[in-house]
Design an enzyme around this catalytic site. Structure first.
Site, mmCIF file in Angstrom:
data_model
loop_
_atom_site.group_PDB
_atom_site.id
_atom_site.type_symbol
_atom_site.label_atom_id
_atom_site.label_comp_id
_atom_site.label_asym_id
_atom_site.label_seq_id
_atom_site.Cartn_x
_atom_site.Cartn_y
_atom_site.Cartn_z
ATOM 1 N N ASP A 102 -3.087 -4.193 -0.720
ATOM 2 C CA ASP A 102 -4.293 -3.228 -1.320
ATOM 3 C C ASP A 102 -6.063 -3.957 -0.773
ATOM 4 O O ASP A 102 -5.698 -4.516 0.611
ATOM 5 C CB ASP A 102 -5.052 -3.335 -2.920
ATOM 6 N N THR A 118 -2.882 -12.015 -5.120
ATOM 7 C CA THR A 118 -2.826 -12.373 -5.447
ATOM 8 C C THR A 118 -0.828 -12.637 -5.179
ATOM 9 O O THR A 118 -0.755 -13.606 -5.391
ATOM 10 C CB THR A 118 -2.650 -12.937 -7.348
ATOM 11 N N CYS A 123 -1.107 -8.753 -2.002
ATOM 12 C CA CYS A 123 -2.658 -8.219 -2.465
ATOM 13 C C CYS A 123 -3.342 -9.232 -2.981
ATOM 14 O O CYS A 123 -3.262 -10.610 -1.700
ATOM 15 C CB CYS A 123 -2.443 -7.528 -3.998
ATOM 16 N N HIS A 146 19.919 -15.649 -2.136
ATOM 17 C CA HIS A 146 20.132 -15.922 -3.358
ATOM 18 C C HIS A 146 20.620 -14.344 -4.135
ATOM 19 O O HIS A 146 21.033 -14.487 -4.678
ATOM 20 C CB HIS A 146 19.378 -17.426 -4.090
ATOM 21 N N HIS A 170 26.652 -14.381 -5.981
ATOM 22 C CA HIS A 170 25.229 -13.995 -5.694
ATOM 23 C C HIS A 170 25.201 -12.962 -5.889
ATOM 24 O O HIS A 170 24.183 -12.262 -6.427
ATOM 25 C CB HIS A 170 24.472 -14.829 -4.429
HETATM 26 C C1 RB5 Z 1 -7.763 -6.626 -6.548
HETATM 27 O O1 RB5 Z 1 -9.273 -7.567 -7.257
HETATM 28 C C2 RB5 Z 1 -7.039 -7.826 -6.818
HETATM 29 O O2 RB5 Z 1 -6.731 -7.596 -8.858
HETATM 30 C C3 RB5 Z 1 -5.897 -8.040 -6.317
HETATM 31 O O3 RB5 Z 1 -5.651 -7.631 -4.776
HETATM 32 C C4 RB5 Z 1 -4.490 -8.486 -7.428
HETATM 33 O O4 RB5 Z 1 -4.498 -9.927 -7.147
HETATM 34 C C5 RB5 Z 1 -3.617 -8.107 -8.247
HETATM 35 O O5 RB5 Z 1 -2.840 -8.529 -8.736
#
Ligand code: RB5
Length: 149
Positions: A8, A67, A65, A98, A133
């Site tokens: 994203d 996180t 993304c 695994h 596994h």
């Molecule tokens: C976008 O702002 C953010 O929420 C997305 O990139 C991600 O971290 C969501 O899990």
């Protein structure tokens, strides 16, 4: 090996760095977007990439993304996808050995570019160990079958 990569807006810059890295190693890849840092919704990209990996069109996928959490949760909704969020080298190796992870998830806002490249290398090079596994990964598939509508 055929790799597909997607992110994203929160993972866009890291995706571009990982693409340069794949190119420097002559690894074949397809870029499923996003193609700018304009705001988009991560589930759309996790789903699209997950479908492409689950269908067998690609051997492995990389999703990014902010996180790595939202896009990995989304990709994992596709039966056959085993997306692993890895921000350290040990987890990257173990997720292959695994869990036979077929999708690697990374968070651009969590780790630096050099560590991310190292994780990608380890994850792409490591083989599944099979054996005990295999049975456990098989049970993940059985859970998918049980809840398939
Ligand atoms: C976008 O702002 C953010 O929420 C997305 O990139 C991600 O971290 C969501 O899990």
């Amino acid at each position: 090996m055929k790799v597909v990569i997607a992110s994203d807006h929160g993972g866009f810059r890291l995706k571009q760095e990982i693409i340069k890295h794949l190119e420097s190693k002559n690894i074949q890849y397809e870029d499923y977007g996003t193609y700018s840092d304009e705001s988009v919704d991560y589930p759309d990209f996790g789903e699209k990439l997950g479908e492409a990996v689950a269908s067998g069109k690609f051997d492995r996928g990389i999703v990014i993304c902010g996180t790595g959490i939202g896009i990995s949760i989304s990709a994992n909704k596709i039966p056959g996808v085993r997306a692993a969020l890895c921000h350290d080298c040990f987890s990257a190796k173990a997720s292959r050995e695994h869990n036979n992870a077929n999708v690697l998830a990374l968070g651009e806002r969590v780790i630096g570019v050099e560590l991310a490249k190292m994780i990608v290398d380890i994850w792409l090079e490591t083989e599944f160990l099979g054996g005990r596994h295999e049975r456990r990964v098989g049970k993940i598939g059985a859970i998918e079958e049980k809840y398939r509508r």
